[in-house]
Design a protein around this motif. Sequence first.
Motif, short mmCIF file in Angstrom:
data_model
loop_
_atom_site.label_atom_id
_atom_site.label_comp_id
_atom_site.label_asym_id
_atom_site.label_seq_id
_atom_site.Cartn_x
_atom_site.Cartn_y
_atom_site.Cartn_z
N LYS A 114 -0.79 -1.94 9.11
CA LYS A 114 0.07 -3.01 8.62
C LYS A 114 1.44 -2.98 9.30
O LYS A 114 2.00 -4.02 9.61
N ASN A 169 -8.36 -3.80 6.95
CA ASN A 169 -7.75 -2.86 6.01
C ASN A 169 -8.60 -2.63 4.77
O ASN A 169 -8.62 -1.53 4.23
N ARG A 198 -5.52 -7.92 -15.15
CA ARG A 198 -6.51 -6.94 -14.68
C ARG A 198 -7.11 -6.12 -15.80
O ARG A 198 -8.19 -5.56 -15.65
N ARG A 253 -9.72 -10.92 -14.93
CA ARG A 253 -9.86 -9.63 -14.25
C ARG A 253 -10.20 -9.84 -12.79
O ARG A 253 -9.62 -9.22 -11.90
N PHE A 300 -9.60 -12.49 -10.93
CA PHE A 300 -8.46 -13.03 -10.19
C PHE A 300 -7.46 -11.93 -9.86
O PHE A 300 -7.00 -11.80 -8.72
N ASN A 304 -6.30 -6.91 -4.08
CA ASN A 304 -7.00 -6.43 -2.89
C ASN A 304 -6.64 -7.23 -1.64
O ASN A 304 -6.57 -6.67 -0.55
N VAL A 305 -6.42 -8.52 -1.79
CA VAL A 305 -6.05 -9.32 -0.62
C VAL A 305 -4.62 -9.02 -0.19
O VAL A 305 -4.36 -8.67 0.96
N ARG A 355 -2.51 -6.57 -0.89
CA ARG A 355 -2.22 -5.20 -0.47
C ARG A 355 -2.63 -4.94 0.97
O ARG A 355 -2.10 -4.07 1.64
N ASN A 356 -3.63 -5.69 1.44
CA ASN A 356 -4.17 -5.42 2.77
C ASN A 356 -3.60 -6.32 3.85
O ASN A 356 -3.96 -6.19 5.02
N ILE A 357 -2.72 -7.25 3.47
CA ILE A 357 -2.03 -8.07 4.49
C ILE A 357 -0.69 -7.40 4.78
O ILE A 357 0.01 -7.01 3.84
N PRO A 358 -0.31 -7.27 6.05
CA PRO A 358 1.00 -6.70 6.34
C PRO A 358 2.11 -7.56 5.73
O PRO A 358 2.01 -8.79 5.76
N TYR A 415 4.28 -9.79 -2.35
CA TYR A 415 3.70 -8.55 -1.82
C TYR A 415 3.87 -7.40 -2.81
O TYR A 415 2.91 -6.70 -3.14
N PHE A 462 1.63 -4.10 -5.83
CA PHE A 462 1.82 -2.65 -6.01
C PHE A 462 2.32 -2.34 -7.42
O PHE A 462 1.95 -1.32 -8.00
N ARG A 515 -1.27 -0.53 -13.97
CA ARG A 515 -2.67 -0.32 -14.38
C ARG A 515 -2.99 1.18 -14.41
O ARG A 515 -3.65 1.67 -15.32
#
Lengths: 310, 221
Positions: A212, A256, B39, B47, B49, B55-56, B58-61, B101, B105, B111
Motif C-alpha cells: 500500500k 492485498n 458488524r 454484517r 455490508f 475488507n475493501v 483496508r486493502n486500498i492504499p 480509510y 481500522f 470489534r
Amino acid sequence: MKSASTLYDVPGPRAKRRNVLLTVLFLVALAVVVWWVAQSLSDKNQLEWVKWRPFFTNSGAWETYLLPGLKNTLIAAALAMVIALPAGALFGIARLSEHSWVRGAAGTVVEFFRAIPVLILMLFANAAYAEFTDVSPDSRPLYAVVTGLVLYNASVLAEIVRAGILSLPRGQSDAAKAIGMRKNQVMRHVLLPQSVTAMLPAIVSQLVVIVKDTALGGALLGFSELLASVRPMSANYGANTIASFTIVAVIFVVVNFSLTSFASWLEGRLRRGKKSTGAVVRADAVAELATPGEHVSRDDLGGPGSTSGK
Amino acid sequence: MFDFLEGYDLLGAFWVTVQLTFYSAIGALIWGTALAAMRVSPVPLMRGFGTSYVNVVRNIPLTVIIVFTSLGLFQTLGVTLGADNFTTINFRLAVLGLIAYTAAFVCEALRSGINTVPLGQTEAARAIGLSFPQVLRLIVLPQAFRSVVGPLANVLIALTKNTTVAAAIGVAEAASLMREMIENEAQLILISAIFAFGFICLTLPTGLFLGWVSKKVSVKR
C-alpha cells in the motif's frame, strides 16, 4: 459467528420480525445511496461504456499501463521486504541483547523510525540520492521509495522479530541453556528457527502495508507504479477517471486481500499445528507493533499462554 | 544556522497536520462506530455490508483514496463539500478520504474490543436474568471500552502519520512544506531532522501516554 453470539440470544419470533424490518430499512437506505451515486456518475457521463471498454475488450490498457505499473509496485514492495527483513532481524535481536547499551541503541533507532511518517523518509531519501549520489534521475524514484520503505519497515519488522522470539515458551531457551549451548547458539539453533514460523503471519500482513505504501511514490515522487497509471489512462481513454480509479483499486484489493487471507490462514494453521509450540505473532498485531511505545511482552500478542486473539 | 527557516510557516504547517488529525479522528470515530455496530448486529445484511466495507477499504492504499477524492470526486464529479476556494476544498476532501480509510481500522479496533469479552460473561449475565440493554450496559460495554483504548490509540497515531498523504492533493501540511523546503534550500539533513522531530513530538508522547492508560484500564485476564 462469535461476535454475534456474544451479544445476542438466538432470536425469538419478535426479534426475527424486528430483524426483517431492519433488513428492509437498510436495503432501502443502501439502494438510495447506490441510486444517488449512479445518478451523479451518469450526470458526468462516467458510466458510458466507451469509458470502461478499454479495460475489458482489448489488452492495450493492461499491457501499456496497468501491468507495468503493477510490476513496479510489486518490485518495490519485494525489494523493500527483502532488504528490510535481515535489517529488522538484526535490530530485533539487538533489542533482546543482554548489554544495555546495545538494547538502548537499537531501541532508540526502532522508536525513531516508527514515530515518523514513511512519506517523510521517502522525501528525505529522494533528495539525499539527488544530492549525495549519482543515481540516475530515472531510477531515483524507485531507490527513494525502497529506501523509505526499508527504513520504516525494518523497525516494524524488528518488533515483529522480537515479539516472535518472546512468543516462544520460556522452556525452549532454558532447555537449550541446560544442555550447555552458548547465547548465540541458543539464538541461532533454537529460538530463531522456531520464531520464524511464529512470525510468518505478521510478516505477510506487513507486506500488505508495504504494497500500500508504494503508492506514495506514485503520487509524490514520480514513481511509475500502479496508481501513477491513472493519469495517463484517463488522458488517453477520454477522461475515464472513475473507471481508471475503479480498476486500480480493484487490483490493489485483489492483491492485498489475497495476502491478508494467506496471513490469517497461516495463523490458523500455526495455532492448530501439533508439531510446533503453537507460538504465533497475530497477523493483526502489526498495527500495534508499528506504533511507538512498548507493546511486546511475553504473554501478549498471542503467545501460547495468552488469551489475546484466541 | 537556522536563517533558512525565514519565510516558511513551520508551525502553521504542523497546525494543519494537527487539524487534519483532529477532524479525521472525530469523523472516523463516528463512522467507525457505526460500522462496528453493523458488524456485530444480528442483521445479516448489515454484517455483510460492514465486513465488505472493512475488507475493501483496508486493502486500498490511502494514497489511492486521497488522490481519488481530488481527481475523481472534485475534478470529475464536481464535489466541493460546500467550500468555495481550493485550499478549503482540498482540506475537506483530505479529511473525507482520511475518515473513509481510518473508519475501517476504528471498526476493527472496536470489534476486537467487543470480542475480548468472554462468552461466559454474557451467558452468566443472561442466566441471572438481565435484559439485553442491561447486558450491554452493565457487562459487555464497560469491559469492551477498557480493552479498546490501546487499539484506538494505535489507530490515532497511524492517522497522525497518515495525514502526510494529504500532501498528494496539495494540502499545505507538514510533508508538503518539507517537500517545498528541500526543493528550495540546501540544508537537507537539517530540514529533514526538523520535520522528523516535529512528528516525533506529535506521535511519541501520545503513544507512550495512551499505552500507559491502556495498561492501566485494561481488564487483566
